[in-house]
Design an enzyme around this catalytic site. Sequence first.
Site, mmCIF file in Angstrom:
data_model
loop_
_atom_site.group_PDB
_atom_site.id
_atom_site.type_symbol
_atom_site.label_atom_id
_atom_site.label_comp_id
_atom_site.label_asym_id
_atom_site.label_seq_id
_atom_site.Cartn_x
_atom_site.Cartn_y
_atom_site.Cartn_z
ATOM 1 C CG HIS A 48 -26.282 -75.358 -25.670
ATOM 2 N ND1 HIS A 48 -26.523 -75.415 -27.023
ATOM 3 C CD2 HIS A 48 -27.506 -75.362 -25.068
ATOM 4 C CE1 HIS A 48 -27.837 -75.461 -27.233
ATOM 5 N NE2 HIS A 48 -28.452 -75.436 -26.062
ATOM 6 C CD GLU A 73 -31.644 -76.791 -26.152
ATOM 7 O OE1 GLU A 73 -31.435 -76.695 -27.376
ATOM 8 O OE2 GLU A 73 -31.268 -75.927 -25.340
ATOM 9 C CE1 TYR A 115 -25.309 -78.556 -30.027
ATOM 10 C CE2 TYR A 115 -24.209 -80.426 -29.008
ATOM 11 C CZ TYR A 115 -24.461 -79.068 -29.071
ATOM 12 O OH TYR A 115 -23.871 -78.221 -28.163
ATOM 13 C CE LYS A 154 -21.321 -75.978 -26.700
ATOM 14 N NZ LYS A 154 -21.234 -75.635 -28.155
ATOM 15 C CG ASN A 158 -18.914 -72.812 -28.924
ATOM 16 O OD1 ASN A 158 -19.189 -73.791 -28.245
ATOM 17 N ND2 ASN A 158 -19.722 -72.331 -29.846
#
Length: 139
Positions: free
Chosen positions: A117, A128, A51, A11, A114
């Site tokens: 993913h 995905e 998302y 991320k 965080n």
Amino acid sequence: MSGSLTFTIIKPDAVKSGYIGEILSCINKGGFKISGLKLLQLTLAEAEAFYGVHRERPFFSGLVSFMTSGPIVVAVLEKENAINDFRALIGSTNPEEAAEGTIRKQFAKSMQQNAVHGSDSDENAAIEVAFFFATSERF
Ligand code: IDP
Ligand code: MG
């Protein structure tokens, strides 16, 4: 092979902090083969679509702005029992609850930022991977 595929994103927080190499190294040391890899920046529409299941959640708009805030690394990962083993390698969504040695424990900044993913099911991994990779980009 069923159950052998997962998908990850490094991320924007982790890319900005210079952790691409260390995170890819953790992934390799965890026994995963990297069979697709690229650096890109999501558009707003792409982040909202990726998302989409979280659209009604209070954190959705913050998540979408964060995920479009800078470049990300997307990767296709292969290993037996890939989904569960990768979720174990990355640790809990909230880095404060993530186990010692996990990627999120080591590199995440917060519940939102965080670091990585990881797909939550075989079905979503396939969706995905197809979202980001053409067949010709997978090896
Ligand atoms: P996961 O990434 O561990 O599967 P999800 O519940 O699928 O967690 O949430 C997707 C992403 O949304 C998380 O990785 C995190 O970046 C963000 N997120 C989830 N819950 C919260 C929250 O309560 N506050 C802020 N961001 C959140
Ligand atoms: Mg999830």
